[in-house]
Design an enzyme around this catalytic site. Structure first.
Site, mmCIF file in Angstrom:
data_model
loop_
_atom_site.group_PDB
_atom_site.id
_atom_site.type_symbol
_atom_site.label_atom_id
_atom_site.label_comp_id
_atom_site.label_asym_id
_atom_site.label_seq_id
_atom_site.Cartn_x
_atom_site.Cartn_y
_atom_site.Cartn_z
ATOM 1 N N TYR A 213 23.026 37.636 33.572
ATOM 2 C CA TYR A 213 24.203 37.100 34.274
ATOM 3 C C TYR A 213 25.390 37.285 33.336
ATOM 4 C CZ TYR A 213 26.655 33.543 37.138
ATOM 5 O OH TYR A 213 27.535 32.876 37.947
ATOM 6 N N ARG B 262 36.417 42.596 43.443
ATOM 7 C CA ARG B 262 36.905 41.767 42.329
ATOM 8 C C ARG B 262 35.677 41.246 41.594
ATOM 9 N NH1 ARG B 262 35.306 37.470 40.525
ATOM 10 N NH2 ARG B 262 36.082 35.749 41.755
ATOM 11 N N LYS C 198 23.066 37.277 40.529
ATOM 12 C CA LYS C 198 23.147 35.956 41.164
ATOM 13 C C LYS C 198 21.805 35.614 41.813
ATOM 14 C CE LYS C 198 27.719 34.858 40.885
ATOM 15 N NZ LYS C 198 28.350 33.591 40.550
ATOM 16 N N GLU D 176 30.427 36.976 47.629
ATOM 17 C CA GLU D 176 30.643 36.966 46.186
ATOM 18 C C GLU D 176 31.629 38.044 45.772
ATOM 19 O OE1 GLU D 176 28.764 34.657 44.216
ATOM 20 O OE2 GLU D 176 30.368 35.200 42.823
ATOM 21 N N ASP D 177 32.579 37.658 44.982
ATOM 22 C CA ASP D 177 33.477 38.594 44.314
ATOM 23 C C ASP D 177 34.179 39.572 45.264
ATOM 24 O OD1 ASP D 177 32.710 37.129 42.162
ATOM 25 O OD2 ASP D 177 32.003 38.805 40.953
ATOM 26 N N ASP E 232 31.077 31.758 47.261
ATOM 27 C CA ASP E 232 30.746 31.184 45.959
ATOM 28 C C ASP E 232 31.976 31.021 45.073
ATOM 29 O OD1 ASP E 232 29.037 30.354 43.870
ATOM 30 O OD2 ASP E 232 29.032 32.382 43.051
ATOM 31 N N ASP E 233 32.904 31.973 45.132
ATOM 32 C CA ASP E 233 34.058 31.925 44.221
ATOM 33 C C ASP E 233 35.045 30.838 44.627
ATOM 34 O OD1 ASP E 233 33.416 34.263 42.499
ATOM 35 O OD2 ASP E 233 33.349 35.191 44.473
ATOM 36 N N ASN F 76 35.620 34.881 33.597
ATOM 37 C CA ASN F 76 34.461 35.660 33.148
ATOM 38 C C ASN F 76 34.812 37.135 33.117
ATOM 39 O OD1 ASN F 76 32.605 33.439 33.121
ATOM 40 N ND2 ASN F 76 32.652 33.499 35.367
HETATM 41 N N1 LIG Z 1 33.533 29.936 35.955
HETATM 42 C C1 LIG Z 1 33.228 30.269 37.180
HETATM 43 O O1 LIG Z 1 32.233 29.782 37.750
HETATM 44 C C2 LIG Z 1 34.067 31.237 37.912
HETATM 45 C C3 LIG Z 1 34.998 31.984 37.275
HETATM 46 N N2 LIG Z 1 35.751 32.875 37.976
HETATM 47 C C4 LIG Z 1 36.673 33.715 37.219
HETATM 48 O O2 LIG Z 1 37.994 33.419 37.575
HETATM 49 C C5 LIG Z 1 38.791 34.570 37.384
HETATM 50 C C6 LIG Z 1 39.709 34.715 38.569
HETATM 51 O O3 LIG Z 1 38.985 34.896 39.752
HETATM 52 P P1 LIG Z 1 39.747 34.922 41.161
HETATM 53 O O4 LIG Z 1 40.528 33.694 41.344
HETATM 54 O O5 LIG Z 1 38.764 35.232 42.202
HETATM 55 O O6 LIG Z 1 40.706 36.165 40.927
HETATM 56 P P2 LIG Z 1 42.061 36.486 41.638
HETATM 57 O O7 LIG Z 1 42.397 37.874 41.303
HETATM 58 O O8 LIG Z 1 41.968 36.081 43.054
HETATM 59 O O9 LIG Z 1 43.108 35.513 40.923
HETATM 60 C C7 LIG Z 1 43.628 35.664 39.652
HETATM 61 C C8 LIG Z 1 44.881 34.825 39.547
HETATM 62 O O10 LIG Z 1 45.299 34.808 38.213
HETATM 63 C C9 LIG Z 1 46.676 35.133 38.155
HETATM 64 N N3 LIG Z 1 46.925 35.769 36.868
HETATM 65 C C10 LIG Z 1 46.452 36.926 36.399
HETATM 66 N N4 LIG Z 1 46.912 37.152 35.153
HETATM 67 C C11 LIG Z 1 47.691 36.108 34.843
HETATM 68 C C12 LIG Z 1 48.463 35.769 33.729
HETATM 69 N N5 LIG Z 1 48.527 36.546 32.667
HETATM 70 N N6 LIG Z 1 49.160 34.628 33.774
HETATM 71 C C13 LIG Z 1 49.109 33.823 34.853
HETATM 72 N N7 LIG Z 1 48.402 34.093 35.938
HETATM 73 C C14 LIG Z 1 47.703 35.222 35.934
HETATM 74 C C15 LIG Z 1 46.929 36.032 39.343
HETATM 75 O O11 LIG Z 1 48.289 36.026 39.710
HETATM 76 C C16 LIG Z 1 46.036 35.355 40.377
HETATM 77 O O12 LIG Z 1 46.711 34.271 40.957
HETATM 78 C C17 LIG Z 1 37.823 35.726 37.154
HETATM 79 O O13 LIG Z 1 37.797 36.050 35.788
HETATM 80 C C18 LIG Z 1 36.489 35.169 37.541
HETATM 81 O O14 LIG Z 1 35.456 35.709 36.763
HETATM 82 C C19 LIG Z 1 35.667 33.016 39.329
HETATM 83 C C20 LIG Z 1 34.741 32.300 40.008
HETATM 84 C C21 LIG Z 1 33.829 31.397 39.342
HETATM 85 C C1 LIG Z 2 30.960 33.206 38.107
HETATM 86 C C2 LIG Z 2 31.609 33.934 39.167
HETATM 87 O O1 LIG Z 2 31.244 33.819 40.320
HETATM 88 C C3 LIG Z 2 32.710 34.808 38.860
HETATM 89 O O2 LIG Z 2 33.145 34.864 37.723
HETATM 90 O O3 LIG Z 2 33.177 35.464 39.783
HETATM 91 MG MG LIG Z 3 31.952 35.342 41.542
#
Ligand SMILES: NC(=O)C1=CN([C@@H]2O[C@H](COP(=O)(O)OP(=O)(O)OC[C@H]3O[C@@H](n4cnc5c(N)ncnc54)[C@H](O)[C@@H]3O)[C@@H](O)[C@H]2O)C=CC1
Ligand SMILES: CC(=O)C(=O)O
Ligand SMILES: [Mg+2]
Length: 603
Positions: free
Chosen positions: A135, A188, A206, A277-278, A300-301, A450
């Protein structure tokens, strides 16, 4: 044999001793039929080999002498009998001898392709060491190189060019009646952007956790990638790239493809729960909205991440010393995860008696252009509008430092997919704003992006910049570390705030409750259940999530509560008598029901 000939199958099974195998005769004629119609039954040695080559049947060196005779395995494997522990020892030794995490991943992936029980025994018993390999963070590197690493199929690959054949492709999956599907279009992948078909590593990873963490049988899991092309130039130029060599078509065309996929999936596998997912954020919100009342599905996201962060936030508030009413949260990143999490927390506040507006007012969302406000002057994406502020008196806050100075938050959440946005000055400003509220207060800092290379800051930085006061959770795992000075030794423990703590339990709960839909209450309940799943040792250590070694315990608690929420919402299609029994006997009876249905590989 055009139709299923049960007598022939039974005869074949009798001859081949197949009735001692997995019992596919109940609902899995396909596999049994294969034996009945091939010449294997008259070639006993070939049959033995078939048992060893089928990863769901292979027991490695655990086959008993009797099984070795009855299945014609004598001489096909070394003449020793080993228990699971010894075989896990060998595998661990091999994994630890590898030089890179990709090599370790490949070893594990190969093991899964040969001996499913051994793979899962190993993963379940060594979750802390091995989960980061199957993962995040390693799966991110695997996805980047998937087309080069490819040796064998592990998922369904459905291209937009095969729209007419979706049902056929779904039926081609070799294992009958999958119960849980994770589907992506690769647009994504973690914080790595559009990886196209290479993103298939995420559904595969996953689903491995669905089995390891929630005990869903591996042959009931179905990973799918929908290949609509990609915007990724590196992939498009790579001669080894395995996906469509085309840019993505219009959003409308991708949506039409998705509509067809969802309709076909519900028709071919009506009992299957689908996890999105993603998907890139616009599609993520749109598809969730579009399908959530029609099919058994969740995102999930948006929802899983919302629940997992809420689960951790409840514990974090307790530790922070900042009362819940005084909490003010800044979110860096306003995509599917950022907005999904903020909405889940709004629900928490409204359930605690705040009006929706008062709850919403606790959140300041920031994206690449600064604080999200109604009058910022750019066209806000639909999903950001709900949180757009209108109390900024026309002033626009462009940097995170400005926002922190203005808001004086108690918590800072990062979901930007951008490493380093939590700088020293940002984190120190967060600490200062918390300190100003009173002695002993602690800042909440969640760099959740991540894989690790995208985390907004590291654990060591967070500890250093807050003088050790931080309450910390990251999406991918950081290590604990110990600081020794002349007069004391302190160990700092990070938390992993990753949706892996809830999605397996949400899926299992939905499946076991025979839920016709995945409701908001089921998601919300998963967060509350997670928050309540820590044991005394974890609480004593100041953790806000269970240790990852206990993810299976936590998932079963989540699953049980999700089942009950399904029942409360009237979407459980289990017989009423069962629910009445459980109401009378309480949680232990429901726990017993769940435990009797989950996969716990024995070797
Ligand atoms: N810990 C967890 O369980 C999870 C973590 N994530 C992580 O969250 C991150 C974002 O995922 P999503 O929201 O789906 O992506 P997304 O692309 O939909 O959103 C990213 C957001 O960050 C903003 N952004 C990008 N660079 C920036 C910067 N330098 N300064 C300020 N804002 C900035 C963008 O404008 C956008 O609003 C990914 O890295 C993903 O791996 C996502 C889901 C679960
Ligand atoms: C953990 C997860 O779902 C993500 O980073 O997109
Ligand atoms: Mg995800």
């Amino acid at each position: 044999m055009s139709s299923v000939d049960i007598a022939a199958i039974e005869e074949a099974m009798r001859m081949a001793n197949l009735d001692t195998l997995r019992g596919y005769n109940q609902n899995g004629y396909a596999e049994v039929k294969q034996f009945a119609t091939t010449e294997y039954i008259s070639q006993s040695q070939a049959l033995g080999y078939q048992v060893l080559s089928e990863p769901m049947w292979n027991k490695g060196l655990s086959f008993t002498p009797e099984q070795r005779i009855s299945k014609n395995l004598t001489g096909l494997i070394p003449h020793v009998m080993e228990d699971g522990q010894r075989q896990c020892e060998r595998a661990l030794k091999m994994i630890r001898s590898r030089q890179t995490n990709i090599d370790r991943y490949l070893y594990l992936s190969n093991l899964k392709a040969q001996n499913v029980d051994l793979f899962y025994r190993l993963l379940i018993d060594n979750a802390k060491e091995l989960m980061p390999l199957v993962y995040t963070p390693t799966i991110g590197d695997v996805c980047l190189q998937y087309s080069t690493l490819y040796t064998r199929p592990e998922a369904l690959y459905i291209s937009i060019k095969q729209r007419k054949s979706i049902r056929t492709i779904l039926r081609n999956w070799p294992y009958p009646n999958p119960e849980i599907c994770v589907v992506t279009d690769g647009s994504r992948i973690l914080g790595l952007g559009d990886l196209g078909v290479n993103g298939v590593g995420i559904p595969i990873g996953k689903l491995a956790l669905y089995t390891a963490a929630a005990g869903i049988h591996p042959d009931k899991t179905l990973p799918i990638v929908l290949d609509c092309g990609t915007a990724n130039e590196t992939n498009l130029k790579d001669p080894l790239y395995l996906g469509l060599r085309a840019k993505r078509p219009s959003v409308a065309e991708q949506q039409a493809f998705m509509d067809e996929f969802m309709e076909a999936a519900a028709e071919v596998y009506p009992d299957m729960v689908v996890q999105f997912e993603d998907f890139e954020s616009e599609k993520a919100f749109n598809y969730l909205d579009r399908y959530r009342n029609k099919y058994k599905c969740f995102n999930d996201d948006i929802q899983g991440t919302g629940a997992v962060v809420l689960g951790g936030y409840i514990g974090a508030v307790n530790l922070s010393g900042v009362p819940i009413e005084e909490q003010r949260l800044v979110f860096m990143g306003a995509g599917s995860a950022g907005v999904g999490v903020a909405k889940q927390l709004v629900e928490y506040y409204t359930k605690r008696g705040l009006s929706e507006q008062a709850a919403k007012d606790k959140f300041w969302l920031v994206d690449t252009k600064g604080l999200v406000t109604k009058d910022r002057g750019d066209k806000l994406a639909e999903h950001k509008k709900y949180f757009a502020r209108s109390d900024n008196n026309g002033h626009q806050f462009r940097t995170l430092e400005e926002v922190i100075e203005y808001v004086k938050p108690s918590a800072l959440v990062g979901l930007t997919a951008t490493h380093g946005v939590f700088t020293e000055s940002v984190v120190r400003a967060l600490k200062a704003s918390v300190d100003a509220g009173g002695l002993g207060r602690r800042p909440i800092l969640f760099p959740l992006s991540n894989p690790l290379s995208k985390a907004e800051c590291t654990f060591e930085q967070a500890v250093a910049w807050t003088d050790g006061t931080v309450i910390f959770a990251s999406g991918s795992p950081f290590s604990a570390f110990t600081v020794k000075t002349s007069d004391h030794t302190v160990t700092y423990y990070p938390n992993q705030g990753n949706n892996v703590y809830v999605f397996p339990g949400i899926g299992l709960g939905a499946i076991l409750a025979k839920a016709s839909r995945v409701t908001d209450n089921m998601i919300y309940t998963s967060a509350a259940a997670l928050a309540g799943s820590l044991n005394a040792e974890e609480i004593h250590k100041g953790l806000i999530y269970p240790r990852i070694e206990r993810v299976r315990d936590a998932s079963l608690i989540v699953a049980r509560e999700v089942m009950k929420a399904a029942r409360r919402d009237g979407v459980s299609q289990l017989p009423e008598e069962l629910w009445l029994e459980w109401e009378e006997w309480g949680d232990p009876a429901l726990d017993k029901y769940i435990k009797a249905r989950i996969y716990d590989p024995q070797l």
